[in-house]
Design a protein around this motif. Structure first.
Motif, PDB file in Angstrom:
ATOM      1  N   GLY A 280      43.759  39.966  28.856  1.00 23.41           N
ATOM      2  CA  GLY A 280      44.534  40.564  29.205  1.00 23.41           C
ATOM      3  C   GLY A 280      46.159  40.429  28.385  1.00 23.41           C
ATOM      4  N   SER A 306      33.994  48.056  43.963  1.00 24.49           N
ATOM      5  CA  SER A 306      35.183  47.521  43.320  1.00 24.49           C
ATOM      6  C   SER A 306      35.662  48.258  42.022  1.00 24.49           C
ATOM      7  N   GLY A 309      39.657  44.452  39.488  1.00 27.62           N
ATOM      8  CA  GLY A 309      39.862  43.186  39.743  1.00 27.62           C
ATOM      9  C   GLY A 309      38.463  42.181  39.918  1.00 27.62           C
ATOM     10  N   ARG A 310      37.363  43.079  39.679  1.00 25.51           N
ATOM     11  CA  ARG A 310      36.131  42.130  39.745  1.00 25.51           C
ATOM     12  C   ARG A 310      35.527  42.523  38.463  1.00 25.51           C
ATOM     13  N   ASN A 312      37.014  42.985  35.630  1.00 27.78           N
ATOM     14  CA  ASN A 312      37.897  43.641  34.503  1.00 27.78           C
ATOM     15  C   ASN A 312      39.289  43.086  34.718  1.00 27.78           C
ATOM     16  N   GLN A 313      39.374  41.725  34.891  1.00 28.51           N
ATOM     17  CA  GLN A 313      40.708  41.187  35.337  1.00 28.51           C
ATOM     18  C   GLN A 313      41.568  41.431  33.938  1.00 28.51           C
ATOM     19  N   GLN A 314      41.086  41.683  33.044  1.00 25.87           N
ATOM     20  CA  GLN A 314      41.864  41.689  31.618  1.00 25.87           C
ATOM     21  C   GLN A 314      42.836  42.929  31.897  1.00 25.87           C
ATOM     22  N   THR A 316      45.563  43.611  33.532  1.00 27.40           N
ATOM     23  CA  THR A 316      46.657  43.053  34.063  1.00 27.40           C
ATOM     24  C   THR A 316      47.318  44.299  34.851  1.00 27.40           C
ATOM     25  N   ASP A 348      42.238  45.761  43.537  1.00 25.37           N
ATOM     26  CA  ASP A 348      42.577  44.154  43.589  1.00 25.37           C
ATOM     27  C   ASP A 348      43.360  43.759  42.318  1.00 25.37           C
ATOM     28  N   SER A 349      44.584  44.349  42.111  1.00 28.80           N
ATOM     29  CA  SER A 349      45.067  43.880  40.637  1.00 28.80           C
ATOM     30  C   SER A 349      45.917  42.732  41.080  1.00 28.80           C
ATOM     31  N   ASN A 350      45.895  42.131  41.910  1.00 34.83           N
ATOM     32  CA  ASN A 350      46.838  40.894  41.943  1.00 34.83           C
ATOM     33  C   ASN A 350      48.325  41.088  42.167  1.00 34.83           C
TER      34      ASN A 350
END
Length: 390
Positions: A280, A306, A309-310, A312-314, A316, A348-350
């Motif tokens: 990220g 999904s 967010g699952r 592929n949390q790179q 950001t 679910d990007s945080n």
């Protein structure tokens, strides 16, 4: 089946269809419309709008948010059907003109409606097309004299069924359809002159039929080849493409004969690798030094639905904001979409604010020049499993 919320933009051309029973061959000439009204012609658009809106209100009114125009351009009929609409455009004159429709359509698009529903004929379709082009899904409730364009539902009730199918997560195709109109003055002289004015994206309910089949079943390997061929045609020069994890995006890399990080994010430009398997932080740094267009190519997680967010949390929140929702290409076979049983894709990007802002209906590429509209949400009940996007 679970239903999903939808934000509906509504524009009614209150003059549409008046010229039909009066034999005027259209309603673009307002002086003739005034004559028809003086002779007792009835307004048809309001009643046809009501037929669609009442069906929607009775079925899923609590999940529908309606954005519309003041008075007879939408607000009156939305309230009569039981909705509490938000007015985003006020028509200053009692007699709405083409420019009013165009301004309203632009404002509704800026407000982020999922679907623009309009009531009218080819003239209204022309105005909507001029305002939104191919940027926003559009559906017409047929109410005009001339309806040669391919943007109309078969009836007001048919339009309601398309909207309800979208909300239920059914396979609703999204196709480019022509907007055409004829010269009314020439038509009154018995001469048909049809002119092409552009194309708009139109949601269509269809059967679960693939262009690539084997005994009526989707053959995934062939569909992935179709998706890869479609993507390659879409590629533009000097654009950064962020290739997401999973076997579906990998089909594009195979098509380009490029190495691929199955569980990571690669970046390509001009059909060459720019960087591979970036974190990220590395992605953020790379994009900070790039002024051009960026596109993210993603697939959904098999069984979960999904999207972000699952695995592929790179990607950001900073990367996602830099790219923008309109520059995310979602890939999935129709078979995988069907397994979700109408549940929305998960975001679910945080960053809850970003997740909420991106919720709505998003195009999903499902084959060669074939895509559907499908809901993207912030949460739903998921199986207790982890997986790789497929």
């Amino acid at each position: 089946m679970a239903m999903n919320p939808l934000t509906l933009g509504l524009i009614i051309n209150p003059w549409a269809g008046i010229g039909g029973p009066a034999g005027l061959k259209g309603s673009d000439d307002r002086s003739l419309v005034a004559q028809a009204l003086a002779e007792g012609a009835e307004r048809r658009a309001a009643g046809r709008a009501q037929r669609c809106l009442k069906q929607l209100q009775q079925a899923q009114g609590e999940l529908l948010t309606v954005l519309t125009c003041s008075g007879q351009m939408g607000e009156a009929e939305a309230r009569a059907a039981g909705f509490c609409p938000t007015v985003v455009f006020t028509c200053e004159d009692q007699v709405s003109q083409a420019d009013d429709t165009q301004q309203a359509a632009r404002l509704l698009m800026q407000e982020g409606v999922d679907l623009l529903l309009f009531v009218g004929g080819d003239g209204t379709a022309r105005d909507v097309c001029a305002a939104v082009g191919e940027q926003l899904p559009v559906l017409g409730i047929p109410s005009g004299v001339k309806m040669h364009s391919g943007v109309f539902a078969i009836s007001p009730e048919g339009a309601a069924e398309v909207v309800l199918s979208m909300m239920s997560g059914e396979l609703v195709d999204l196709r480019l359809q022509e907007v055409r109109d004829i010269d009314e003055a020439a038509f009154r002289e018995g001469v048909v002159k049809s002119r092409f004015y552009g194309e708009v994206q139109v949601p269509e309910c269809g059967h679960f039929v693939q262009s690539t089949k084997d005994g009526g079943r989707e053959v995934e390997e062939l569909v992935l080849d179709d998706i890869a061929a479609d993507l390659r045609e879409r590629l533009e020069p000097d654009v950064y493409y962020l290739i997401g994890a999973g076997t579906t995006p990998r089909a594009l890399m195979d098509e380009l004969q490029l190495p691929n990080t199955l569980l990571g994010i690669d970046v390509i430009c001009n059909e060459e690798i720019v960087a591979a398997d970036l974190s990220g932080q590395q992605l953020e740094g790379l994009l900070q030094g790039f002024d051009g267009k960026v596109v993210i190519i993603l697939s959904i997680t098999g069984g979960q639905g999904s999207l972000i967010g699952r695995g592929n949390q790179q990607l950001t929140p900073e990367v996602l904001k830099r790219v923008g929702r309109d520059n995310v290409w979602v890939l999935a076979t129709k078979s995988k979409i069907k397994t979700l049983a109408g549940r929305p894709l998960l975001m679910d990007s945080n960053d809850p604010d970003l997740d909420a802002a991106w919720s709505g209906y998003i195009p999903v590429i499902t084959g060669y020049r074939d895509q559907i509209l499908y809901p993207l949400g912030t949460h739903f009940d998921q199986p207790d499993m982890e997986g790789v996007s497929e």
